[in-house]
Design a protein around this motif. Structure first.
Motif, short mmCIF file in Angstrom:
data_model
loop_
_atom_site.label_atom_id
_atom_site.label_comp_id
_atom_site.label_asym_id
_atom_site.label_seq_id
_atom_site.Cartn_x
_atom_site.Cartn_y
_atom_site.Cartn_z
N MET A 24 -20.30 12.34 29.47
CA MET A 24 -20.91 13.67 29.44
C MET A 24 -21.27 14.03 28.00
O MET A 24 -20.49 13.81 27.08
N THR A 25 -22.48 14.59 27.82
CA THR A 25 -22.95 14.98 26.50
C THR A 25 -22.86 16.50 26.35
O THR A 25 -23.28 17.25 27.22
N LEU A 26 -22.30 16.93 25.21
CA LEU A 26 -22.14 18.35 24.92
C LEU A 26 -23.06 18.74 23.77
O LEU A 26 -23.61 17.88 23.07
N THR A 27 -23.19 20.03 23.55
CA THR A 27 -23.91 20.53 22.39
C THR A 27 -22.93 21.27 21.48
O THR A 27 -21.87 21.71 21.92
N LEU A 28 -23.32 21.40 20.21
CA LEU A 28 -22.51 22.17 19.27
C LEU A 28 -22.89 23.64 19.31
O LEU A 28 -22.14 24.49 18.81
N GLY A 29 -24.06 23.94 19.86
CA GLY A 29 -24.54 25.31 19.87
C GLY A 29 -25.28 25.69 18.60
O GLY A 29 -25.61 26.86 18.39
N ILE A 30 -25.55 24.69 17.76
CA ILE A 30 -26.30 24.90 16.51
C ILE A 30 -27.57 24.07 16.65
O ILE A 30 -27.53 22.84 16.60
N ARG A 31 -28.70 24.74 16.85
CA ARG A 31 -29.94 24.07 17.26
C ARG A 31 -30.32 22.90 16.36
O ARG A 31 -30.61 21.80 16.85
N GLU A 32 -30.32 23.11 15.06
CA GLU A 32 -30.77 22.07 14.15
C GLU A 32 -29.89 20.81 14.23
O GLU A 32 -30.40 19.68 14.20
N LEU A 33 -28.59 21.01 14.34
CA LEU A 33 -27.68 19.87 14.45
C LEU A 33 -27.80 19.20 15.82
O LEU A 33 -27.77 17.97 15.91
N ASP A 34 -27.92 19.98 16.86
CA ASP A 34 -28.04 19.41 18.20
C ASP A 34 -29.30 18.56 18.32
O ASP A 34 -29.30 17.49 18.94
N GLU A 35 -30.38 19.03 17.69
CA GLU A 35 -31.63 18.26 17.71
C GLU A 35 -31.48 16.96 16.92
O GLU A 35 -31.97 15.90 17.34
N ALA A 36 -30.81 17.03 15.78
CA ALA A 36 -30.65 15.84 14.94
C ALA A 36 -29.71 14.82 15.57
O ALA A 36 -29.91 13.61 15.45
N LEU A 37 -28.66 15.31 16.25
CA LEU A 37 -27.65 14.42 16.83
C LEU A 37 -27.99 13.97 18.25
O LEU A 37 -27.48 12.96 18.72
N GLY A 38 -28.81 14.76 18.93
CA GLY A 38 -29.08 14.46 20.33
C GLY A 38 -27.91 14.73 21.24
O GLY A 38 -27.78 14.14 22.31
N GLY A 39 -27.03 15.63 20.82
CA GLY A 39 -25.85 15.97 21.61
C GLY A 39 -24.61 15.25 21.09
O GLY A 39 -24.69 14.35 20.26
N ILE A 40 -23.46 15.68 21.60
CA ILE A 40 -22.16 15.13 21.21
C ILE A 40 -21.48 14.55 22.44
O ILE A 40 -21.43 15.19 23.51
N VAL A 41 -20.96 13.34 22.31
CA VAL A 41 -20.24 12.72 23.42
C VAL A 41 -18.92 13.46 23.63
O VAL A 41 -18.16 13.68 22.67
N GLU A 42 -18.64 13.85 24.86
CA GLU A 42 -17.41 14.57 25.17
C GLU A 42 -16.18 13.75 24.76
O GLU A 42 -16.16 12.53 24.87
N ARG A 43 -15.17 14.43 24.26
CA ARG A 43 -13.89 13.86 23.83
C ARG A 43 -14.02 13.03 22.55
O ARG A 43 -13.11 12.24 22.23
N SER A 44 -15.09 13.20 21.84
CA SER A 44 -15.25 12.47 20.59
C SER A 44 -14.58 13.24 19.45
O SER A 44 -14.12 14.37 19.61
N LEU A 45 -14.54 12.61 18.27
CA LEU A 45 -13.98 13.22 17.07
C LEU A 45 -15.10 13.41 16.06
O LEU A 45 -15.79 12.46 15.70
N ILE A 46 -15.27 14.65 15.62
CA ILE A 46 -16.28 15.00 14.64
C ILE A 46 -15.57 15.35 13.33
O ILE A 46 -14.75 16.27 13.29
N LEU A 47 -15.86 14.62 12.27
CA LEU A 47 -15.30 14.90 10.95
C LEU A 47 -16.34 15.63 10.11
O LEU A 47 -17.45 15.12 9.92
N ILE A 48 -15.99 16.81 9.61
CA ILE A 48 -16.82 17.51 8.65
C ILE A 48 -16.20 17.27 7.29
O ILE A 48 -15.13 17.81 6.97
N HIS A 49 -16.85 16.46 6.49
CA HIS A 49 -16.33 16.12 5.15
C HIS A 49 -16.99 17.05 4.14
O HIS A 49 -18.16 16.87 3.78
N GLU A 50 -16.24 18.03 3.69
CA GLU A 50 -16.70 18.96 2.66
C GLU A 50 -16.45 18.29 1.31
O GLU A 50 -15.36 18.38 0.75
#
Length: 249
Positions: free
Chosen positions: A1-27
């Motif tokens: 199942m593919t999810l969205t982040l709810g942030i249009r620009e990121l969702d368009e760039a990523l093509g959605g997020i795979v459910e149960r995945s791990l997203i690392l935001i490296h600041e």
């Protein structure tokens, strides 16, 4: 199942997020304010009636809640309605505890070797509560952790590395993760190191790296998508930070 982040620009760039995945935001540097992206995702998920578990690691909860407000997260409403739960690691370690509903604390003593077991117990207790209330049906489950890099100062880099290496194994053996739904996770990490950060890059399914530069006497902020399933070239997006919120250009 593919999810969205709810942030249009990121969702368009990523093509959605795979459910149960791990997203690392490296600041990569604090001035980039990349951790606020986690609060953007948190706000969008809560406002769309989903479930969020927030792990508060190295900041007094009162400050974290103030940051949430600035980011547009109505934490009072979501805690009261039961769709937001918070595990306050900082308050548990330093014995700074409040009485807010759906805020959980870990039992002492707390050390890196027993930390994950204590997390599992609290997560299991709250998932049981969600299940009894029938809240899993039709909702996404998200975990937000700010910030994984805080473990390095609370414990040590080597101890944090050991904790991360064992956590997946411990959770895979836990009945909690077999009995109740698993979530999609967002972890933030600030700064650079040669021990823990490379491990997180390997573990993550998606890596979003934020950095800032001074250009023409102005702060320019950039987000680089450096890891994602089937990613070709690195994708870079520019964003502004105004009023506690991230705005992509």
């Amino acid at each position: 199942m593919t999810l969205t982040l709810g942030i249009r620009e990121l969702d368009e760039a990523l093509g959605g997020i795979v459910e149960r995945s791990l997203i690392l935001i490296h600041e990569a540097d604090p001035r980039s304010l990349g951790k606020f992206l986690a609060f953007e995702i948190m706000r969008e998920k809560l406002e769309s009636d989903n479930l969020v578990g927030y792990f508060n690691i190295g900041t007094p909860l009162s400050i974290t809640l103030s940051v949430m407000e600035k980011a547009g997260v109505d934490w009072r409403k979501h805690l009261q309605e039961g769709r937001l739960m918070i595990i306050d690691t900082f308050g548990s370690i330093y014995d700074i505890k409040g009485d807010l509903e759906n805020v959980w604390y870990l039992r002492k003593p707390i050390d890196i070797d027993t930390l994950n077991e204590k997390y599992i117990r609290v997560i299991g207790a709250h998932k049981q509560k969600w299940a009894e209330m029938g809240m899993f049906k039709g909702r996404e489950l998200w975990g937000i952790t700010v910030s994984m890099s805080d473990y390095l100062s609370i414990f040590t880099p080597k101890a944090t590395q050991r904790y991360l290496e064992l956590a997946d194994l411990q959770r895979s053996r836990s009945e909690i993760y077999k009995k109740y739904p698993a979530g999609t996770n967002v972890w933030t990490y600030t700064g650079e190191d040669t021990m823990v950060l490379p491990l997180l890059y390997r573990k993550a399914d998606y890596v979003l790296k934020t950095e800032s530069r001074i250009e023409d006497d102005k702060i320019k902020r950039y987000l680089h998508i450096v890891k994602a399933p089937e990613l070709g070239n690195v994708t870079t997006l520019e964003y502004d930070f105004k009023g506690g919120r991230i705005h992509f250009q």
